[in-house]
Design a protein around this motif. Structure first.
Motif, mmCIF file in Angstrom:
data_model
loop_
_atom_site.group_PDB
_atom_site.id
_atom_site.type_symbol
_atom_site.label_atom_id
_atom_site.label_comp_id
_atom_site.label_asym_id
_atom_site.label_seq_id
_atom_site.Cartn_x
_atom_site.Cartn_y
_atom_site.Cartn_z
ATOM 1 N N ARG A 225 -13.962 -35.103 -6.318
ATOM 2 C CA ARG A 225 -13.572 -35.104 -7.725
ATOM 3 C C ARG A 225 -12.543 -34.011 -7.939
ATOM 4 O O ARG A 225 -12.800 -32.833 -7.645
ATOM 5 C CB ARG A 225 -14.800 -34.867 -8.603
ATOM 6 C CG ARG A 225 -14.513 -34.991 -10.095
ATOM 7 C CD ARG A 225 -15.778 -34.773 -10.895
ATOM 8 N NE ARG A 225 -16.286 -33.430 -10.702
ATOM 9 C CZ ARG A 225 -17.398 -32.969 -11.275
ATOM 10 N NH1 ARG A 225 -18.118 -33.763 -12.048
ATOM 11 N NH2 ARG A 225 -17.801 -31.738 -11.053
ATOM 12 N N THR B 226 -9.485 -32.356 -10.640
ATOM 13 C CA THR B 226 -9.121 -32.222 -12.056
ATOM 14 C C THR B 226 -7.684 -31.753 -12.165
ATOM 15 O O THR B 226 -7.172 -31.018 -11.307
ATOM 16 C CB THR B 226 -10.036 -31.214 -12.776
ATOM 17 O OG1 THR B 226 -9.975 -29.962 -12.088
ATOM 18 C CG2 THR B 226 -11.460 -31.717 -12.839
ATOM 19 N N LYS C 68 -8.522 -31.049 -19.498
ATOM 20 C CA LYS C 68 -8.579 -31.376 -18.080
ATOM 21 C C LYS C 68 -8.760 -32.889 -17.910
ATOM 22 O O LYS C 68 -9.540 -33.517 -18.625
ATOM 23 C CB LYS C 68 -9.740 -30.658 -17.394
ATOM 24 C CG LYS C 68 -9.584 -29.147 -17.344
ATOM 25 C CD LYS C 68 -10.748 -28.510 -16.593
ATOM 26 C CE LYS C 68 -10.586 -26.995 -16.517
ATOM 27 N NZ LYS C 68 -11.713 -26.369 -15.781
ATOM 28 N N GLN C 69 -8.010 -33.432 -16.942
ATOM 29 C CA GLN C 69 -8.120 -34.846 -16.613
ATOM 30 C C GLN C 69 -8.907 -34.992 -15.318
ATOM 31 O O GLN C 69 -8.564 -34.387 -14.305
ATOM 32 C CB GLN C 69 -6.735 -35.488 -16.467
ATOM 33 C CG GLN C 69 -5.975 -35.621 -17.773
ATOM 34 C CD GLN C 69 -4.647 -36.332 -17.586
ATOM 35 O OE1 GLN C 69 -4.239 -36.619 -16.465
ATOM 36 N NE2 GLN C 69 -3.968 -36.598 -18.691
ATOM 37 N N LEU C 70 -9.942 -35.785 -15.346
ATOM 38 C CA LEU C 70 -10.820 -35.965 -14.198
ATOM 39 C C LEU C 70 -10.392 -37.191 -13.397
ATOM 40 O O LEU C 70 -10.218 -38.274 -13.953
ATOM 41 C CB LEU C 70 -12.269 -36.139 -14.663
ATOM 42 C CG LEU C 70 -13.317 -36.355 -13.570
ATOM 43 C CD1 LEU C 70 -13.408 -35.150 -12.670
ATOM 44 C CD2 LEU C 70 -14.664 -36.670 -14.184
ATOM 45 N N LYS D 251 -9.035 -42.909 -11.595
ATOM 46 C CA LYS D 251 -10.059 -42.405 -12.515
ATOM 47 C C LYS D 251 -11.445 -42.902 -12.150
ATOM 48 O O LYS D 251 -12.431 -42.379 -12.655
ATOM 49 C CB LYS D 251 -9.717 -42.828 -13.947
ATOM 50 C CG LYS D 251 -8.453 -42.174 -14.489
ATOM 51 C CD LYS D 251 -8.217 -42.544 -15.948
ATOM 52 C CE LYS D 251 -6.978 -41.853 -16.490
ATOM 53 N NZ LYS D 251 -6.738 -42.176 -17.922
#
Length: 302
Positions: free
Chosen positions: A155, A157, A164-166, A189
């Motif tokens: 994972r 970010t 924050k974009q995961l 994503k």
């Protein structure tokens, strides 16, 4: 009497205005003995004479009328044996099958599920989407002879202005266990989408591993990628693949059964997998070396 004196004074003033001297500037150049006088007027300043409207000629063909006399076109004589080319629209029109075959020959099989030349339309696609009952989308693995093995899913970010974009990053190794293997990376994503992207990327980076009849390497090799360094050694039949981490997965998917591998640098899975690919690309078969040197294979061991 007053009117008469006023009328007499007007021409006197006008004659005085015309007789006013115009100031001039004189320059004496060293190469010339005559002075060059530049007259400057307070009302206008011009060095070139102005042309009159009557002096400008605007007609170029006074004695030629294009409507009356036709200009004859005299092309050059063609050489001997000259065959004029046919126009692009003179030939017969191509059928839809011919157009589809030409397109497939240039750009590969289409994703529409129809192949004119008999190619596999799902070679570059990791998953095939099929709609089943109730509008659900079922996913079927591609049948191109390659197996997929997920090495790592992490994972990650990305910090942006709003927060924050995961995302998920997947590392996948594909191989046919007959000497071809590829390493791919993909981000998405969702985990499934990331695995699909990495599988497609791995299929685009396929390499061929040189192997002997005992399914091992022809010679030892080392490769590095970034801070990762991998050492590969051939092994005797029955040894198996003695390696760990991403190195073992790459060798197993390529079809190597007897080999020794060691990770000497970083423990990063992606860098170790790519370092294994670099080490494998440095290997050559004995016949290739003999062909480059121009000698028979028996002289390599002398």
């Amino acid at each position: 009497m007053a009117i008469t004196s006023a009328a007499a004074a007007v021409p006197a003033l006008s004659s005085l205005a015309h007789r006013a001297p115009i100031p001039s500037i004189s320059f004496l150049f060293p190469d010339s003995t005559r002075p060059f006088s530049l007259s400057r007027s307070f009302r206008s300043f011009s060095l070139t004479p102005q042309a009159k409207a009557s002096d400008i000629e605007i007609s170029f063909f006074d004695d030629l009328n294009p409507e009356d006399e036709a200009v004859a076109f005299d092309p050059p004589t063609p050489p001997e044996g000259f065959i004029p080319p046919t126009a692009f629209d003179d030939g017969p029109e191509e059928t839809e099958d011919e157009v589809a075959a030409a397109y497939e020959e240039l750009y590969g099989p289409a994703y529409s599920g129809v192949s004119v030349l008999g190619n596999d339309v799902y070679v570059m696609d990791s998953k095939v989407k099929k709609t089943s009952a109730f509008g659900k989308v079922t996913k079927e693995k591609v049948r191109d002879g390659f197996e997929e093995r997920v090495v790592q899913v992490r994972r990650v970010t990305k910090v942006v202005k709003g927060g924050k974009q995961l995302h998920f990053r997947a590392i996948v190794v594909v191989g046919d266990k007959q000497g071809q293997v590829g390493v791919g990376v993909g981000k998405a994503k969702e985990v499934i989408a990331a695995v699909q992207k990495s599988a497609v990327n791995a299929r685009r980076n396929l390499i061929t591993i040189p192997m002997t009849k005992y399914l091992t390497f022809p010679h030892r090799s080392e490769g590095d990628y970034g801070a990762a360094k991998v050492m590969l050694r051939p092994a005797a039949p029955g040894t198996g693949v003695i390696a760990g981490g991403a190195v073992r997965i790459v060798l197993e998917m390529a079809g190597v059964e007897n080999a020794l591998g060691k990770q000497l640098g970083s423990k990063n899975a992606l860098n170790n997998a790519r370092a294994t690919v670099v080490a494998v690309q440095k290997m050559k078969q004995f016949r290739e070396v003999a062909q480059e040197r121009g000698i028979p294979m028996e002289e390599l061991w002398k």
